[in-house]
Write an enzyme that holds these catalytic residues in place. Structure first.
Site, PDB file in Angstrom:
ATOM      1  N   LYS A 113       0.845  -1.176   0.000  1.00  0.00           N
ATOM      2  CA  LYS A 113       0.000   0.000   0.000  1.00  0.00           C
ATOM      3  C   LYS A 113       0.894   1.244   0.000  1.00  0.00           C
ATOM      4  O   LYS A 113       1.882   1.314   0.757  1.00  0.00           O
ATOM      5  CB  LYS A 113      -0.892  -0.026   1.245  1.00  0.00           C
TER       6      LYS A 113
ATOM      7  N   SER B  93      -8.886   3.167   3.603  1.00  0.00           N
ATOM      8  CA  SER B  93      -7.959   3.730   2.647  1.00  0.00           C
ATOM      9  C   SER B  93      -7.194   2.685   1.843  1.00  0.00           C
ATOM     10  O   SER B  93      -6.418   3.027   0.956  1.00  0.00           O
ATOM     11  CB  SER B  93      -6.947   4.622   3.379  1.00  0.00           C
TER      12      SER B  93
ATOM     13  N   SER C 155      -9.676   0.992   7.716  1.00  0.00           N
ATOM     14  CA  SER C 155      -9.140   0.996   6.353  1.00  0.00           C
ATOM     15  C   SER C 155      -8.745  -0.364   5.812  1.00  0.00           C
ATOM     16  O   SER C 155      -8.386  -0.470   4.632  1.00  0.00           O
ATOM     17  CB  SER C 155      -7.939   1.942   6.268  1.00  0.00           C
TER      18      SER C 155
END
Length: 503
Positions: A103, A179, A203
């Site tokens: 990520k 996210s 997230s």
């Protein structure tokens, strides 16, 4: 290579669609392995020399190149980095040769960009490597890129001014969540079976719910956060993964968990490895069913019914379920979280401005990020201390509640996946209105971040419009093992393995 009938059919189908023969059929067959195997299954094929790491990497890159234009989940492509790792020789870890995506948020490979979904960090190349990355690579994973995030991970959708909108493979008009939305989109689209994710307010679980995946948020202090610091957002944030299978999540956590040098704190050492919990009976659990949003905001009837359906499944599996909820001052807890997040964001933005000489403003930051920065600049040291005290008191209250319950069951989200543009960081409303809008979408997930507990979103339901709906189970601090036992039981009773978007 030995292939099952299903794998063979998938390979033939892929080859027919591509209109290829010979070498093309072989490539299609290798690509099909991404559909029919989880990460542990792929590692087993590599160990048996039925497929090579290079072949798996090429298959994942091929999928990424074919699907990213549609769904926009790749923030950066580091294909040569992955190929170089294979050429150098991979460690013989539990996932040797399996492709992996990081990520793009505060997770560093020395010399490679980390842009945090923000124009303010465009081109930023840290000269350190995260401890988590070292552990991921030691496990044998092959990193070949980074996935999209909202700016600084500040919202539950993955839309930003740097990379654009990340779209849900189940319906491109809808969000993937955030996210870790790029990670979830890549896994849901079949680029790879598992990917790195982080969770500071939901997230991991929000995108898992939106994309029909399994997503476990570990206990605070379970997985390394540094360097350069071993705590994120005052302890709200953690690292782990989104996966298709429960066993992948457990085995990845085994490979990454444990204190790092300089750790401020660490979660309790598990008595046994997490993978060993899959398939073990969890016993007769006492489950609290929480259907109302703690904030009092409305919950979509489909999400309520998904939780009720999960409760009925748990009862059929022998567990005791009753409606109950902890008594928490959610308004005070939410305000405390805003202080911790805003202070952290403001400090980072001011440091970035000082390091680059670039002024903080709308040319480099989105409106809501600017709002967090302004809010954090006004917070005092006493505000931070009181916020920390508020969340510590909440953790104690939650622990007292869970003396009577093993697990809390709730909807993961208050609605099925939203359409794009509803909760992004450049909204049509002011900061306060945006905060209420974003919080009302995910009123259940944030509690586990505030108290440090583990929680998981399990893909047990589907909305009437065909989009996935997750159901959340929250456990006691440090007891991921129980959640994995329960998750394994649920996965066996209501399999989701073959529930995929039609691409």
């Amino acid at each position: 290579m030995n292939m099952t009938r299903r794998e063979g059919m998938a390979a033939v189908g892929a080859a027919a669609l591509l209109g290829v023969t010979g070498a093309g059929k072989a490539a299609a067959r290798r690509s099909s392995l991404l559909d029919t195997h989880d990460a542990m299954g792929l590692a087993e094929l590599v160990a048996k020399r039925e497929v090579s790491p290079s072949e798996l990497l090429d298959a994942a890159i091929g999928r990424a190149e074919a699907l990213n234009p549609r769904f926009n989940f790749m923030a950066q492509k580091h294909y040569d980095y992955g190929r170089a790792a294979i050429a150098k020789g991979l460690p013989q870890g539990p996932f040797s040769g399996v492709p992996w995506l990081l990520k793009d948020l505060n997770t560093y490979v020395a010399g490679l960009p980390t842009e945090n979904g923000s124009r303010f960090y465009k081109g930023y190349r840290p000269q350190i490597t995260s401890e988590l990355v070292r552990r991921i690579e030691k496990a044998g994973f092959v990193i070949f890129g980074k996935t999209t995030v909202p700016e600084l991970g500040l919202t539950g959708t993955t839309e930003n001014k740097l990379n654009g909108d990340t779209r849900n493979p189940w319906n491109p008009k809808h969000i993937t969540g955030g996210s870790s939305g790029g990670a979830a989109a890549a896994v849901a689209a079949g680029v790879l079976p598992a990917a790195h994710a982080t969770d500071g307010g939901g997230s991991i679980r929000i995108p898992a719910s939106c994309c029909g995946l399994f997503g476990l948020k570990p206990s605070r202090g379970r997985v390394p956060m540094g360097p350069p610091r071993t705590e994120g957002w005052g302890g709200l944030s953690v690292h782990h993964a989104v996966t298709r299978s429960v066993r992948d999540s457990a085995a990845i956590l085994d490979a990454t968990q444990g204190p790092e040098p300089g750790s401020r704190y660490a979660a309790p050492t598990p008595a046994e490895n997490f993978l060993s919990q899959i398939g073990k009976a969890p016993g007769r659990l006492r489950i609290a069913l929480m259907l109302d949003a703690p904030s009092g905001s409305p919950v979509d009837p489909e999400c309520v019914e998904a939780a009720r359906k999960a409760a009925r499944l748990c009862e059929r599996l022998g567990h005791h379920v009753e409606e109950a909820a902890p008594k928490l001052d959610i308004a005070a807890m939410g305000a405390a979280s805003f202080v911790l997040i805003g202070s952290s964001v403001a400090a980072d933005m001011l440091d970035r401005a000082k390091a680059t000489g670039i002024a903080i403003g709308p040319e480099v930051l989105e409106p809501i990020t600017l709002g967090f920065t302004a809010y954090g600049q006004k917070a005092t040291g006493m505000d931070f201390a009181r916020a920390n005290n508020t969340l510590q008191a909440a953790a104690i209250s939650m622990a007292q509640f869970m003396a009577n319950y093993d697990v809390i069951l709730s909807p993961t989200l208050a609605a099925p996946p939203l359409e794009l543009g509803k909760i992004n960081l450049s909204p049509d409303v002011d900061f306060a209105a945006w905060g209420k809008r974003a919080a009302s979408f995910s009123p259940f997930t944030q509690i586990a971040n505030m108290t440090g507990q583990p929680a998981m979103s399990v893909p047990l339901a589907t909305a009437n419009n065909g989009l996935p709906i997750g159901v959340m189970f929250m456990g006691r601090y440090g007891d991921e093992a129980l959640l994995f036992r329960l998750a394994g039981q649920l996965e066996a009773a209501a399999p989701w393995k073959n529930r995929r978007p039609a691409l």
